[in-house]
Design an enzyme around this catalytic site. Structure first.
Site, mmCIF file in Angstrom:
data_model
loop_
_atom_site.group_PDB
_atom_site.id
_atom_site.type_symbol
_atom_site.label_atom_id
_atom_site.label_comp_id
_atom_site.label_asym_id
_atom_site.label_seq_id
_atom_site.Cartn_x
_atom_site.Cartn_y
_atom_site.Cartn_z
ATOM 1 N N SER A 56 0.856 -1.192 0.000
ATOM 2 C CA SER A 56 0.000 0.000 0.000
ATOM 3 C C SER A 56 0.887 1.236 0.000
ATOM 4 C CB SER A 56 -0.892 0.007 1.242
ATOM 5 O OG SER A 56 -1.382 1.309 1.478
ATOM 6 N N HIS A 90 -1.405 -1.365 -4.155
ATOM 7 C CA HIS A 90 -2.622 -0.918 -3.489
ATOM 8 C C HIS A 90 -2.576 0.601 -3.312
ATOM 9 C CE1 HIS A 90 -6.144 -1.666 -0.833
ATOM 10 N NE2 HIS A 90 -5.647 -0.702 -0.079
ATOM 11 N N ASP A 149 -4.658 3.808 -1.792
ATOM 12 C CA ASP A 149 -5.758 4.231 -0.910
ATOM 13 C C ASP A 149 -6.238 5.627 -1.272
ATOM 14 O OD1 ASP A 149 -3.905 2.538 1.506
ATOM 15 O OD2 ASP A 149 -5.958 1.982 0.938
ATOM 16 N N MET A 173 -8.803 8.498 -0.207
ATOM 17 C CA MET A 173 -9.634 8.931 0.929
ATOM 18 C C MET A 173 -10.153 10.342 0.668
ATOM 19 S SD MET A 173 -7.241 7.520 4.033
ATOM 20 C CE MET A 173 -6.586 5.859 4.043
ATOM 21 N N HIS A 179 -8.392 1.416 -3.796
ATOM 22 C CA HIS A 179 -9.315 1.259 -2.660
ATOM 23 C C HIS A 179 -10.000 2.601 -2.410
ATOM 24 C CE1 HIS A 179 -9.593 0.279 1.972
ATOM 25 N NE2 HIS A 179 -10.767 0.398 1.414
ATOM 26 N N MET A 193 -12.136 4.848 -0.448
ATOM 27 C CA MET A 193 -12.776 5.165 0.843
ATOM 28 C C MET A 193 -13.429 6.539 0.683
ATOM 29 S SD MET A 193 -9.691 3.662 3.145
ATOM 30 C CE MET A 193 -8.574 3.691 1.743
ATOM 31 N N MET A 251 -11.552 -5.238 5.968
ATOM 32 C CA MET A 251 -10.652 -4.320 6.656
ATOM 33 C C MET A 251 -10.260 -4.935 8.001
ATOM 34 S SD MET A 251 -10.014 -1.842 4.692
ATOM 35 C CE MET A 251 -9.029 -0.962 5.891
ATOM 36 N N GLY A 279 -2.640 4.482 7.950
ATOM 37 C CA GLY A 279 -1.727 3.349 7.950
ATOM 38 C C GLY A 279 -1.089 3.224 9.328
ATOM 39 N N GLY A 280 -0.312 2.156 9.541
ATOM 40 C CA GLY A 280 0.439 2.024 10.788
ATOM 41 C C GLY A 280 -0.385 1.651 12.012
ATOM 42 N N ASP A 340 -6.707 -5.963 4.807
ATOM 43 C CA ASP A 340 -6.034 -4.667 4.704
ATOM 44 C C ASP A 340 -5.984 -3.953 6.040
ATOM 45 O OD1 ASP A 340 -6.872 -1.627 2.780
ATOM 46 O OD2 ASP A 340 -5.056 -2.243 3.840
ATOM 47 N N GLY A 341 -4.747 -3.692 6.524
ATOM 48 C CA GLY A 341 -4.586 -2.915 7.746
ATOM 49 C C GLY A 341 -3.900 -3.707 8.839
ATOM 50 N N GLY A 342 -2.687 -3.252 9.242
ATOM 51 C CA GLY A 342 -1.962 -3.922 10.323
ATOM 52 C C GLY A 342 -1.422 -5.289 9.947
HETATM 53 C C1 DX5 Z 1 -6.107 2.085 5.734
HETATM 54 C C2 DX5 Z 1 -5.742 1.638 4.346
HETATM 55 C C3 DX5 Z 1 -4.638 0.608 4.319
HETATM 56 C C4 DX5 Z 1 -3.328 1.055 4.953
HETATM 57 C C5 DX5 Z 1 -2.478 -0.165 5.274
HETATM 58 O O1 DX5 Z 1 -7.343 2.731 5.716
HETATM 59 O O2 DX5 Z 1 -6.872 1.136 3.662
HETATM 60 O O3 DX5 Z 1 -4.419 0.187 2.977
HETATM 61 O O4 DX5 Z 1 -2.646 1.904 4.101
HETATM 62 O O5 DX5 Z 1 -1.306 0.246 5.910
HETATM 63 P P1 DX5 Z 1 -0.638 -0.599 7.096
HETATM 64 O O6 DX5 Z 1 -0.160 -1.897 6.476
HETATM 65 O O7 DX5 Z 1 0.499 0.283 7.528
HETATM 66 O O8 DX5 Z 1 -1.661 -0.824 8.147
HETATM 67 ZN ZN ZN Z 2 -6.466 0.162 1.701
#
Ligand code: DX5
Ligand code: ZN
Length: 241
Positions: free
Chosen positions: A27, A52, A54, A56, A85, A87, A156, A163-164, A194-196
């Site tokens: 991502s 990927h 994102d 937003m 993605h 959002m 999710m 991220g993070g 996706d996420g963590g």
């Molecule tokens: C969060 C995003 C993720 C994010 C993942 O809303 O959709 O794609 O960037 O990043 P990590 O792997 O750092 O959680």
């Molecule tokens: Zn994402």
């Protein structure tokens, strides 16, 4: 938003996700945007399967990231399939521009108010593959009416927007449940998480049934992206000399 002509690039047919072996989708939200082209090159050469992106809008989630011009620029820099993605509250306003910018997959959220069936058809009519995402607090039941129509079911594993974050473990049983459902129905829909996701959580997600791992921090924070991607796939870290 200045309409940019489509950048002709060598079109590589996206690998049919769901083929054996988990897919890694770095991502770019965790990448250094000041050096985006070289960041993308490092993961493409590192063995990534998809990229990927994102998007937003500051409404659906409390953050603002990138839009159509960035996707169009990235399209000209890589032949990796672009996994976009969305959002955003009103994806119907942006689906065509993102398709024309070179997206290979467009993922929308079930939590939006727009008519999902119509959106899924529109994306397919534009020749783009469809993903449908649910937040950690949303039941997989909301995905069921659409499983036959979609290419990716995105679960999710954090609340979207940043991220993070740390993975929410309660989502792992949802992955297993969805895998059992798709196998019972004989569907090829890919399960994406996706996420963590990182070298600690990846194996649990893979054994629960995830086909695609979206990974931001764990890949872009690593000096050796190739090794980071290898480890996410479940390979043992190389012995340090
Ligand atoms: C969060 C995003 C993720 C994010 C993942 O809303 O959709 O794609 O960037 O990043 P990590 O792997 O750092 O959680
Ligand atoms: Zn994402």
């Amino acid at each position: 938003m200045k309409k940019k002509g489509r950048v002709p690039v060598r079109k590589v047919k996206p690998a049919p996700v769901g083929s054996p072996g988990v897919k890694i989708a770095p991502s770019i939200l965790a990448a250094d945007f000041g050096n985006l082209a070289s960041e993308i090159k490092s993961v493409e050469e590192g063995g990534a399967d998809l990229l990927h992106i994102d998007v937003m809008d500051g409404h659906f989630v409390p953050n603002i990231t990138v839009g159509v011009p960035v996707v169009a620029s990235i399209r000209g820099k890589t032949s990796l399939p672009l996994d976009v993605h969305l959002m955003v509250d009103s994806p119907e306003l942006f689906i065509k521009p993102f398709a024309e910018a070179g997206s290979d997959y467009l993922t929308i959220h079930v939590e939006i108010r727009s008519r999902l069936e119509r959106l899924i058809d529109t994306i397919h009519e534009l020749g783009v593959k469809v993903g449908l995402a649910i937040n950690p607090g949303t039941s997989i039941v909301r995905l069921e009416p659409f499983l036959k129509e979609i290419d990716i079911a995105l679960l999710m594993t954090v609340n979207p927007g940043f991220g993070g974050q740390t993975l929410i473990p309660e989502v792992i049983p949802k992955v297993r449940e969805l895998r059992e459902k798709k196998e019972r129905k004989g569907l090829a829909t890919s399960i994406e998480v996706d996420g963590g996701v990182n070298s600690e959580t990846a194996s649990q997600l893979i054994s629960a049934g995830a086909d695609i791992l979206v990974v931001g921090t764990d890949v872009f924070a690593a000096k050796n992206r190739k090794e980071a991607i290898r480890i996410l796939r479940g390979h043992k870290p190389k012995a340090r000399r």
